[in-house]
Design a protein around this motif. Structure first.
Motif, PDB file in Angstrom:
ATOM      1  N   ASP A   7     -20.441 -13.859  13.023  1.00 46.24           N
ATOM      2  CA  ASP A   7     -20.294 -15.078  12.226  1.00 46.24           C
ATOM      3  C   ASP A   7     -21.212 -16.177  12.766  1.00 46.24           C
ATOM      4  O   ASP A   7     -21.607 -16.174  13.926  1.00 46.24           O
ATOM      5  N   GLY A   8     -21.533 -17.131  11.910  1.00 40.20           N
ATOM      6  CA  GLY A   8     -22.403 -18.230  12.322  1.00 40.20           C
ATOM      7  C   GLY A   8     -23.862 -17.896  12.088  1.00 40.20           C
ATOM      8  O   GLY A   8     -24.197 -16.950  11.360  1.00 40.20           O
ATOM      9  N   ILE A   9     -24.750 -18.659  12.712  1.00 42.28           N
ATOM     10  CA  ILE A   9     -26.184 -18.438  12.492  1.00 42.28           C
ATOM     11  C   ILE A   9     -26.631 -17.163  13.200  1.00 42.28           C
ATOM     12  O   ILE A   9     -26.092 -16.788  14.240  1.00 42.28           O
ATOM     13  N   ASP A  10     -27.613 -16.487  12.614  1.00 41.47           N
ATOM     14  CA  ASP A  10     -28.093 -15.251  13.226  1.00 41.47           C
ATOM     15  C   ASP A  10     -29.194 -15.554  14.243  1.00 41.47           C
ATOM     16  O   ASP A  10     -29.564 -16.700  14.475  1.00 41.47           O
ATOM     17  N   GLY A  11     -29.709 -14.490  14.849  1.00 42.16           N
ATOM     18  CA  GLY A  11     -30.708 -14.662  15.889  1.00 42.16           C
ATOM     19  C   GLY A  11     -32.003 -15.274  15.407  1.00 42.16           C
ATOM     20  O   GLY A  11     -32.665 -16.004  16.151  1.00 42.16           O
ATOM     21  N   CYS A  31     -28.269 -13.975  25.020  1.00 40.85           N
ATOM     22  CA  CYS A  31     -27.528 -14.257  23.794  1.00 40.85           C
ATOM     23  C   CYS A  31     -27.265 -12.946  23.063  1.00 40.85           C
ATOM     24  O   CYS A  31     -28.189 -12.334  22.527  1.00 40.85           O
ATOM     25  N   ASP A  32     -26.002 -12.519  23.081  1.00 45.02           N
ATOM     26  CA  ASP A  32     -25.563 -11.304  22.384  1.00 45.02           C
ATOM     27  C   ASP A  32     -24.083 -11.484  22.083  1.00 45.02           C
ATOM     28  O   ASP A  32     -23.344 -11.999  22.923  1.00 45.02           O
ATOM     29  N   ASP A  33     -23.655 -11.073  20.900  1.00 45.79           N
ATOM     30  CA  ASP A  33     -22.261 -11.311  20.540  1.00 45.79           C
ATOM     31  C   ASP A  33     -21.297 -10.282  21.130  1.00 45.79           C
ATOM     32  O   ASP A  33     -20.089 -10.383  20.936  1.00 45.79           O
TER      33      ASP A  33
END
Length: 210
Positions: free
Chosen positions: A63-67, A11-13
């Motif tokens: 954007d959205g929830i963070d880690g 999981c990485d943007d």
């Protein structure tokens, strides 16, 4: 008998980072990348679908929830995957929030590949994996414990560091000025200061700001 590989979800943007990690991990024995997520929301959906053993989680996800929030939601599930944080950020605030959210380990992206491979295998068995600088910061925190700041207090402290006044902070966070003042008093008490400038100075010294 060949051991069952650790099923890993990335999981990485940043797509380039995910591609690099996938290529790197393809050379690791006993680790299988089963999926990639570019956001916290996507990680939650894919984890439910793929049932990975370990989620390799960045903290800053755009954007959205963070880690941290994604980690909290993942570790609250049954069965829950292990979450291993892999990030560039090593502030006290980030480390504390990630550990409190249930992360099994916390690694910095400067780690050598062999250390990353070992940490993933350790995380799969439930063992804690920490980069040396992170372990040092946690030990220092244990030697000099201070009341932890809440997520809201971190947000206000962050706004404070930008030079915003109470009214501007209230508008930015959609809360009342009275609520801002209440939180500021709590922040001052926890940091052992009496002024806004003092709070920012101590926050920078302790690396509480992102």
């Amino acid at each position: 008998m060949t051991p069952v590989p650790v099923r890993l979800l990335l999981c990485d943007d940043h797509a380039v980072v995910r591609a690099g990690l996938r290529a790197l991990l393809s050379s690791a024995d006993g680790i299988e990348v089963v999926g990639e997520a570019g956001s916290g929301e996507e990680a939650l959906a894919l984890a439910a679908q793929l049932r990975p053993d370990v989620v390799l989680m960045d903290l800053q996800l755009g954007d959205g929830i963070d880690g941290v929030k994604a980690t909290r939601k993942l570790t609250a599930r049954t069965p829950a995957p292990r979450v291993l944080v892999l990030t560039m950020f090593d502030t006290d605030a980030d480390i504390t929030r990630a550990v409190e959210a249930g992360a099994t380990g916390y690694l910095l992206k400067a780690e050598r590949p062999e250390e990353l491979f070992a940490a993933i295998r350790d995380a799969a068995t439930g063992r804690t994996a920490l980069s040396a600088p992170v372990a040092d910061r946690l030990l220092a925190h244990l030697r000099d414990p201070r009341p932890a700041l809440s997520d809201r207090e971190h947000e206000i402290l962050q706004q404070l560091s930008r030079g915003l006044g109470n009214r501007e902070i209230a508008r930015a966070l959609f809360i009342s000025e009275a609520t801002v003042k209440t939180h500021l008093q709590r922040i001052y008490g926890k940091l052992g200061v009496e002024t806004r400038a003092g709070a920012v100075a101590v926050a920078k010294e302790r690396r509480l700001l992102r």
